[in-house]
Design a protein around this motif. Sequence first.
Motif, PDB file in Angstrom:
ATOM      1  N   MET A   1       0.851  -1.186   0.000  1.00  0.00           N
ATOM      2  CA  MET A   1       0.000   0.000   0.000  1.00  0.00           C
ATOM      3  C   MET A   1       0.892   1.243   0.000  1.00  0.00           C
ATOM      4  O   MET A   1       1.841   1.325   0.773  1.00  0.00           O
ATOM      5  N   PRO A   2       0.620   2.232  -0.838  1.00  0.00           N
ATOM      6  CA  PRO A   2       1.465   3.430  -0.898  1.00  0.00           C
ATOM      7  C   PRO A   2       1.334   4.280   0.365  1.00  0.00           C
ATOM      8  O   PRO A   2       0.334   4.225   1.082  1.00  0.00           O
ATOM      9  N   THR A   3       2.366   5.059   0.611  1.00  0.00           N
ATOM     10  CA  THR A   3       2.356   5.981   1.729  1.00  0.00           C
ATOM     11  C   THR A   3       1.330   7.080   1.485  1.00  0.00           C
ATOM     12  O   THR A   3       1.224   7.610   0.388  1.00  0.00           O
ATOM     13  N   VAL A   4       0.579   7.426   2.519  1.00  0.00           N
ATOM     14  CA  VAL A   4      -0.357   8.541   2.454  1.00  0.00           C
ATOM     15  C   VAL A   4       0.308   9.744   3.104  1.00  0.00           C
ATOM     16  O   VAL A   4       0.865   9.647   4.199  1.00  0.00           O
ATOM     17  N   LEU A   5       0.268  10.859   2.427  1.00  0.00           N
ATOM     18  CA  LEU A   5       0.865  12.097   2.917  1.00  0.00           C
ATOM     19  C   LEU A   5      -0.211  12.939   3.601  1.00  0.00           C
ATOM     20  O   LEU A   5      -1.231  13.254   2.992  1.00  0.00           O
ATOM     21  N   HIS A   6       0.023  13.288   4.852  1.00  0.00           N
ATOM     22  CA  HIS A   6      -0.888  14.140   5.619  1.00  0.00           C
ATOM     23  C   HIS A   6      -0.200  15.483   5.832  1.00  0.00           C
ATOM     24  O   HIS A   6       0.798  15.557   6.556  1.00  0.00           O
ATOM     25  N   LEU A   7      -0.697  16.514   5.192  1.00  0.00           N
ATOM     26  CA  LEU A   7      -0.113  17.849   5.320  1.00  0.00           C
ATOM     27  C   LEU A   7      -0.851  18.620   6.405  1.00  0.00           C
ATOM     28  O   LEU A   7      -2.073  18.729   6.373  1.00  0.00           O
ATOM     29  N   ILE A   8      -0.089  19.147   7.336  1.00  0.00           N
ATOM     30  CA  ILE A   8      -0.656  19.878   8.466  1.00  0.00           C
ATOM     31  C   ILE A   8       0.001  21.251   8.505  1.00  0.00           C
ATOM     32  O   ILE A   8       1.215  21.357   8.675  1.00  0.00           O
ATOM     33  N   ARG A   9      -0.805  22.284   8.320  1.00  0.00           N
ATOM     34  CA  ARG A   9      -0.281  23.640   8.415  1.00  0.00           C
ATOM     35  C   ARG A   9      -0.098  23.969   9.886  1.00  0.00           C
ATOM     36  O   ARG A   9      -0.910  23.602  10.715  1.00  0.00           O
ATOM     37  N   HIS A  10       0.986  24.668  10.193  1.00  0.00           N
ATOM     38  CA  HIS A  10       1.268  25.025  11.582  1.00  0.00           C
ATOM     39  C   HIS A  10       0.092  25.764  12.206  1.00  0.00           C
ATOM     40  O   HIS A  10      -0.718  26.398  11.517  1.00  0.00           O
ATOM     41  N   GLY A  11       0.010  25.697  13.519  1.00  0.00           N
ATOM     42  CA  GLY A  11      -1.018  26.420  14.254  1.00  0.00           C
ATOM     43  C   GLY A  11      -0.830  27.924  14.146  1.00  0.00           C
ATOM     44  O   GLY A  11       0.157  28.421  13.571  1.00  0.00           O
ATOM     45  N   ARG A  12      -1.749  28.634  14.727  1.00  0.00           N
ATOM     46  CA  ARG A  12      -1.723  30.107  14.675  1.00  0.00           C
ATOM     47  C   ARG A  12      -0.392  30.633  15.223  1.00  0.00           C
ATOM     48  O   ARG A  12       0.024  30.273  16.314  1.00  0.00           O
ATOM     49  N   SER A  13       0.258  31.471  14.423  1.00  0.00           N
ATOM     50  CA  SER A  13       1.551  32.016  14.843  1.00  0.00           C
ATOM     51  C   SER A  13       1.378  33.332  15.589  1.00  0.00           C
ATOM     52  O   SER A  13       0.318  33.950  15.570  1.00  0.00           O
ATOM     53  N   ARG A  14       2.451  33.699  16.268  1.00  0.00           N
ATOM     54  CA  ARG A  14       2.484  34.974  16.996  1.00  0.00           C
ATOM     55  C   ARG A  14       3.371  35.924  16.197  1.00  0.00           C
ATOM     56  O   ARG A  14       4.597  35.925  16.339  1.00  0.00           O
ATOM     57  N   PRO A  15       2.770  36.740  15.319  1.00  0.00           N
ATOM     58  CA  PRO A  15       3.566  37.652  14.499  1.00  0.00           C
ATOM     59  C   PRO A  15       4.346  38.661  15.348  1.00  0.00           C
ATOM     60  O   PRO A  15       3.827  39.185  16.334  1.00  0.00           O
ATOM     61  N   GLU A  16       5.581  38.870  14.950  1.00  0.00           N
ATOM     62  CA  GLU A  16       6.433  39.871  15.568  1.00  0.00           C
ATOM     63  C   GLU A  16       7.017  40.706  14.433  1.00  0.00           C
ATOM     64  O   GLU A  16       7.888  40.225  13.709  1.00  0.00           O
ATOM     65  N   PRO A  17       6.544  41.944  14.263  1.00  0.00           N
ATOM     66  CA  PRO A  17       6.938  42.744  13.103  1.00  0.00           C
ATOM     67  C   PRO A  17       8.443  42.880  12.881  1.00  0.00           C
ATOM     68  O   PRO A  17       8.877  42.935  11.734  1.00  0.00           O
TER      69      PRO A  17
END
Length: 166
Positions: A1-17
Amino acid sequence: MPTVLHLIRHGRSRPEPAVNPAHWRLHDDAAAGLTPLRESGVLPPNPFWCSSSEPKAMATAAALAGGADIQVIDALREQDRPTHWYDDAEEFEATVARAMTEPDRPAEPGWEPAARTTERVLAAVHRLVEIIPAGPSGVQRDLALAGHGTAGTLLIAAITGTPPDL
């Protein structure tokens, strides 16, 4: 069975200008947003966990992996961008759109061309798929990748052969 790729975008970031986005951390309330995903049953039970080398992606993977080992892969990082604060979200979105519609050119001075980001991330994923160790009883494991919005969008477009979905 082929590998399944699970893409997870990072959680909410803390922007620092004044800080390059590659060094941003997760927002203080990000864990609360990741808990429902971890508890949902949507994530595979024993994936090979990987993360970009950026703090927000590594923290996301750690919050979701339940103590499993996480391979940190620098090539999975977000599209390289200089420290530049966009007061106007629409201006930032337009710049990202320009990066994707003109992938061979930097969208702004100092931005990595989207084509280069795509090549880097796609090559890293191909290498990972080749080296994923088998799980219990020799079963092929899925790949759970904690990464980023733009790099993930470019990866999906490259894998599916479709234009980036903005």
